[in-house]
Design a protein around this motif. Sequence first.
Motif, PDB file in Angstrom:
ATOM      1  N   TYR A  38      -2.460  -1.990  -5.341  1.00 51.90           N
ATOM      2  CA  TYR A  38      -1.432  -2.286  -4.342  1.00 51.90           C
ATOM      3  C   TYR A  38      -0.447  -3.296  -4.933  1.00 51.90           C
ATOM      4  O   TYR A  38      -0.811  -4.115  -5.767  1.00 51.90           O
ATOM      5  CB  TYR A  38      -2.061  -2.789  -3.038  1.00 51.90           C
ATOM      6  N   CYS A  46       0.725  -3.443   2.261  1.00 53.88           N
ATOM      7  CA  CYS A  46      -0.534  -3.810   1.592  1.00 53.88           C
ATOM      8  C   CYS A  46      -1.552  -4.332   2.602  1.00 53.88           C
ATOM      9  O   CYS A  46      -2.749  -4.080   2.481  1.00 53.88           O
ATOM     10  CB  CYS A  46      -0.276  -4.823   0.488  1.00 53.88           C
ATOM     11  N   ARG A 121       1.495   2.120  -5.633  1.00 54.80           N
ATOM     12  CA  ARG A 121       0.369   2.149  -4.702  1.00 54.80           C
ATOM     13  C   ARG A 121      -0.419   3.443  -4.956  1.00 54.80           C
ATOM     14  O   ARG A 121       0.000   4.513  -4.566  1.00 54.80           O
ATOM     15  CB  ARG A 121       0.901   2.110  -3.270  1.00 54.80           C
TER      16      ARG A 121
END
Length: 155
Positions: A38, A46, A121
């Motif tokens: 993340y 996040c 991500r």
Amino acid sequence: MSELAEGSKAPAFKMKASGGREVSSTALKGRPYLLYFYPKADTPGCTKQACGVQEALPQLGKLGLEVIGVSPDPIPPIEKFARKYGLEFPLASDEDHTVAEAYGVWVEKSMYGRTYMGMERSSFLVGADGKIARIWRKVKPDAHAAQVLEAAAAL
């Protein structure tokens, strides 16, 4: 950098993590785990993703799955993030991007016309055999925990 694919051996790693822990692929040998990357601790996406994973932790635990979150943040903000949201799973610090680069998630990004390097991500579900069972790129924080649970149940 070679592109990782499902079925390929997961790159080895060793990082400092929240709660004074250290996480490593060696310590996880023979056990399935989720390594999720993340961009930054305590940002909206996040936080949503981490809290979703935390909520699914009991079910993931029943499946024998270990979870490790990885960001380029240093340990102090990671610790603060973990405490603030009661995150029990380890959040690891990959400040030098070594692990992110090995997994191909340290990428060029752009915002407001400016390009920079940052964490994509992404998540990697690794089977007990040390091979990547599932890869998620450009993860949507809302749906991620459910996707992981479904894939982990199939391991």
